[in-house]
Write a protein that holds these residues in place. Sequence first.
Motif, PDB file in Angstrom:
ATOM      1  N   TRP A 109      -1.058  -0.270 -10.423  1.00  0.00           N
ATOM      2  CA  TRP A 109      -1.579  -0.415  -9.064  1.00  0.00           C
ATOM      3  C   TRP A 109      -3.012   0.088  -8.993  1.00  0.00           C
ATOM      4  O   TRP A 109      -3.445   0.916  -9.787  1.00  0.00           O
ATOM      5  CB  TRP A 109      -0.707   0.371  -8.093  1.00  0.00           C
ATOM      6  N   LEU A 110      -3.731  -0.400  -8.016  1.00  0.00           N
ATOM      7  CA  LEU A 110      -5.129  -0.051  -7.827  1.00  0.00           C
ATOM      8  C   LEU A 110      -5.236   1.272  -7.069  1.00  0.00           C
ATOM      9  O   LEU A 110      -4.700   1.405  -5.968  1.00  0.00           O
ATOM     10  CB  LEU A 110      -5.836  -1.158  -7.045  1.00  0.00           C
ATOM     11  N   LYS A 111      -5.934   2.233  -7.656  1.00  0.00           N
ATOM     12  CA  LYS A 111      -6.067   3.550  -7.043  1.00  0.00           C
ATOM     13  C   LYS A 111      -7.336   3.620  -6.198  1.00  0.00           C
ATOM     14  O   LYS A 111      -8.409   3.193  -6.618  1.00  0.00           O
ATOM     15  CB  LYS A 111      -6.109   4.638  -8.118  1.00  0.00           C
ATOM     16  N   ARG A 112      -7.186   4.213  -5.016  1.00  0.00           N
ATOM     17  CA  ARG A 112      -8.313   4.462  -4.127  1.00  0.00           C
ATOM     18  C   ARG A 112      -8.389   5.965  -3.846  1.00  0.00           C
ATOM     19  O   ARG A 112      -7.400   6.581  -3.450  1.00  0.00           O
ATOM     20  CB  ARG A 112      -8.126   3.695  -2.817  1.00  0.00           C
ATOM     21  N   ALA A 147       2.166   9.178  -7.897  1.00  0.00           N
ATOM     22  CA  ALA A 147       0.911   8.567  -8.366  1.00  0.00           C
ATOM     23  C   ALA A 147       0.989   8.199  -9.834  1.00  0.00           C
ATOM     24  O   ALA A 147       0.472   7.149 -10.249  1.00  0.00           O
ATOM     25  CB  ALA A 147      -0.251   9.521  -8.114  1.00  0.00           C
ATOM     26  N   ASP A 148       1.611   9.037 -10.634  1.00  0.00           N
ATOM     27  CA  ASP A 148       1.758   8.723 -12.058  1.00  0.00           C
ATOM     28  C   ASP A 148       2.530   7.417 -12.245  1.00  0.00           C
ATOM     29  O   ASP A 148       2.149   6.571 -13.072  1.00  0.00           O
ATOM     30  CB  ASP A 148       2.472   9.862 -12.777  1.00  0.00           C
ATOM     31  N   ALA A 149       3.598   7.247 -11.504  1.00  0.00           N
ATOM     32  CA  ALA A 149       4.387   6.022 -11.612  1.00  0.00           C
ATOM     33  C   ALA A 149       3.585   4.808 -11.157  1.00  0.00           C
ATOM     34  O   ALA A 149       3.655   3.730 -11.770  1.00  0.00           O
ATOM     35  CB  ALA A 149       5.670   6.152 -10.790  1.00  0.00           C
ATOM     36  N   LEU A 150       2.805   4.954 -10.104  1.00  0.00           N
ATOM     37  CA  LEU A 150       1.978   3.859  -9.615  1.00  0.00           C
ATOM     38  C   LEU A 150       0.880   3.510 -10.612  1.00  0.00           C
ATOM     39  O   LEU A 150       0.557   2.329 -10.820  1.00  0.00           O
ATOM     40  CB  LEU A 150       1.378   4.233  -8.260  1.00  0.00           C
ATOM     41  N   ASN A 151       0.298   4.531 -11.232  1.00  0.00           N
ATOM     42  CA  ASN A 151      -0.692   4.281 -12.282  1.00  0.00           C
ATOM     43  C   ASN A 151      -0.085   3.486 -13.425  1.00  0.00           C
ATOM     44  O   ASN A 151      -0.672   2.510 -13.917  1.00  0.00           O
ATOM     45  CB  ASN A 151      -1.243   5.614 -12.809  1.00  0.00           C
ATOM     46  N   CYS A 155      -5.343  10.346  -2.576  1.00  0.00           N
ATOM     47  CA  CYS A 155      -5.440   8.984  -3.114  1.00  0.00           C
ATOM     48  C   CYS A 155      -4.465   8.075  -2.376  1.00  0.00           C
ATOM     49  O   CYS A 155      -3.579   8.518  -1.648  1.00  0.00           O
ATOM     50  CB  CYS A 155      -5.163   8.961  -4.614  1.00  0.00           C
ATOM     51  N   SER A 156      -4.674   6.803  -2.578  1.00  0.00           N
ATOM     52  CA  SER A 156      -3.729   5.782  -2.149  1.00  0.00           C
ATOM     53  C   SER A 156      -3.700   4.719  -3.239  1.00  0.00           C
ATOM     54  O   SER A 156      -4.607   4.654  -4.085  1.00  0.00           O
ATOM     55  CB  SER A 156      -4.138   5.178  -0.805  1.00  0.00           C
ATOM     56  N   TYR A 157      -2.655   3.910  -3.226  1.00  0.00           N
ATOM     57  CA  TYR A 157      -2.505   2.860  -4.243  1.00  0.00           C
ATOM     58  C   TYR A 157      -2.229   1.539  -3.552  1.00  0.00           C
ATOM     59  O   TYR A 157      -1.540   1.480  -2.521  1.00  0.00           O
ATOM     60  CB  TYR A 157      -1.371   3.207  -5.206  1.00  0.00           C
ATOM     61  N   HIS A 158      -2.764   0.466  -4.157  1.00  0.00           N
ATOM     62  CA  HIS A 158      -2.758  -0.831  -3.488  1.00  0.00           C
ATOM     63  C   HIS A 158      -2.431  -1.936  -4.489  1.00  0.00           C
ATOM     64  O   HIS A 158      -2.902  -1.909  -5.631  1.00  0.00           O
ATOM     65  CB  HIS A 158      -4.117  -1.089  -2.845  1.00  0.00           C
ATOM     66  N   LYS A 159      -1.650  -2.882  -4.016  1.00  0.00           N
ATOM     67  CA  LYS A 159      -1.338  -4.078  -4.808  1.00  0.00           C
ATOM     68  C   LYS A 159      -1.694  -5.290  -3.961  1.00  0.00           C
ATOM     69  O   LYS A 159      -1.137  -5.474  -2.871  1.00  0.00           O
ATOM     70  CB  LYS A 159       0.144  -4.097  -5.197  1.00  0.00           C
ATOM     71  N   HIS A 167       0.842  -1.193   0.000  1.00  0.00           N
ATOM     72  CA  HIS A 167       0.000   0.000   0.000  1.00  0.00           C
ATOM     73  C   HIS A 167       0.875   1.240   0.000  1.00  0.00           C
ATOM     74  O   HIS A 167       1.847   1.318   0.758  1.00  0.00           O
ATOM     75  CB  HIS A 167      -0.913   0.003   1.234  1.00  0.00           C
ATOM     76  N   VAL A 168       0.526   2.200  -0.824  1.00  0.00           N
ATOM     77  CA  VAL A 168       1.223   3.483  -0.863  1.00  0.00           C
ATOM     78  C   VAL A 168       0.181   4.550  -0.550  1.00  0.00           C
ATOM     79  O   VAL A 168      -0.754   4.758  -1.332  1.00  0.00           O
ATOM     80  CB  VAL A 168       1.881   3.739  -2.226  1.00  0.00           C
ATOM     81  N   LEU A 169       0.350   5.228   0.582  1.00  0.00           N
ATOM     82  CA  LEU A 169      -0.674   6.146   1.078  1.00  0.00           C
ATOM     83  C   LEU A 169      -0.275   7.599   0.827  1.00  0.00           C
ATOM     84  O   LEU A 169       0.861   7.990   1.076  1.00  0.00           O
ATOM     85  CB  LEU A 169      -0.897   5.937   2.567  1.00  0.00           C
ATOM     86  N   PHE A 170      -1.220   8.376   0.331  1.00  0.00           N
ATOM     87  CA  PHE A 170      -1.076   9.822   0.122  1.00  0.00           C
ATOM     88  C   PHE A 170       0.134  10.185  -0.742  1.00  0.00           C
ATOM     89  O   PHE A 170       0.924  11.062  -0.375  1.00  0.00           O
ATOM     90  CB  PHE A 170      -1.017  10.547   1.470  1.00  0.00           C
ATOM     91  N   PRO A 171       0.292   9.545  -1.910  1.00  0.00           N
ATOM     92  CA  PRO A 171       1.399   9.929  -2.790  1.00  0.00           C
ATOM     93  C   PRO A 171       1.104  11.239  -3.513  1.00  0.00           C
ATOM     94  O   PRO A 171      -0.053  11.571  -3.788  1.00  0.00           O
ATOM     95  CB  PRO A 171       1.459   8.775  -3.782  1.00  0.00           C
ATOM     96  N   ASP A 172       2.161  11.985  -3.846  1.00  0.00           N
ATOM     97  CA  ASP A 172       1.986  13.183  -4.670  1.00  0.00           C
ATOM     98  C   ASP A 172       1.749  12.773  -6.118  1.00  0.00           C
ATOM     99  O   ASP A 172       1.761  11.586  -6.469  1.00  0.00           O
ATOM    100  CB  ASP A 172       3.195  14.113  -4.532  1.00  0.00           C
TER     101      ASP A 172
END
Length: 376
Positions: free
Chosen positions: A158-161, A150-154, A333-337, A141-146
């Motif tokens: 990764w799943l965006k919340r 977020a672009d890299a996670l997208n 947002c947060s991102y999840h795998k 989980h990656v919480l509160f990314p800038d």
Amino acid sequence: MHLTLQITESMAAVDAAEWDALTGGMPLLSHAFLSALETSGSVGGETGWQPSHMLVLDDGKLAGAMPLYIKSHSYGEYVFDWAWAEAYARNGLRYYPKLLSAIPFTPITSQRLLGGRSEIQGLMLAAVTQIMDAQQLSSAHVLFPDNDSADALNQAGWLKRDGVQFRWQNENFQDFDAFLNVLSHDKRKKIRQERNRIAASGIVCKQVKGADITPEQWAFFYRCYKNTYFEHHSSPYLTPAFFEQIGRTMPQNILLILAYADNEAVAAALNIYHRTTLYGRYWGALSYVPNLHFELCYYQAQEFCIRENIAYFEGGAQGEHKLARGFKPRPTCSYHKIAHPQFARVIADFVRRESEGVDAYTDELEQRAPFKVRPE
């Protein structure tokens, strides 16, 4: 360029200047702040936060980093996945431990993939997946990314919340009255009434920058901080040693606001700030005084931002009452795998439906904006 990757369980093993060069001056990501969490015992040990920071070295020099923790619970995160853990348990599966990139106990949007270069970001995200697989972790989980992280996670799938918080913007106000003047009549009147009642009660507020905070004031602040948790039948996350250490190592980033009644301190609010943003963090009172929370946590901080030409005041998680005090909703947002394929599909469906609710909630908040004329 020769990139190598390391995992460290202690910020003490990381060169402070090299780490801070990657953070853009963000004090809550600084080596001093994260180190204080570890050396004070606020994370590590039996806290359920096991540091496992990722470092990318370029010919021996730090070129990228990711604050990482192996978590055995979901406390102190402000992105709630307790229901996910319960669903795992009902199906006989283990949700904890999990891998988490966040600033502990701090719901603040900032970098998570430090370094910025796409090849370094990609290397770190690939390594996160490898750690998940090697240690058989349920999720990452990656919480509160800038936006950059977020672009890299997208791009990595990764799943965006989605989420929402509240931020106040200093539009070059000359003074607090100039700020009030952009609000609607009823909101402006309410704030003035609240402040007048505080003044009439004899409360006097004092703003103290980090270098000027005395040991007695730090001790009083901690009493207030601890009392807030006790009133909610909980225990404080942060130790007295943590506050003592950041008071020594990063005083240039600290603002303590104290409230006095008959020359006796009754409440305190601690903020972290740098050149562009003030972050409202911790508050507490030893006795209840009507409207004192608003005065100490919002109006005093807004006055400080105006005086110091600080552009933004981040109010932190939750609190629709911030809207009436000039804060605006902003997306987070947060991102999840998720390792388990079936749960990954179920959680993706949940997040999609939740996002629709967040969008509707944000629209409602914007319709309730407290301004006379909505800013562009």
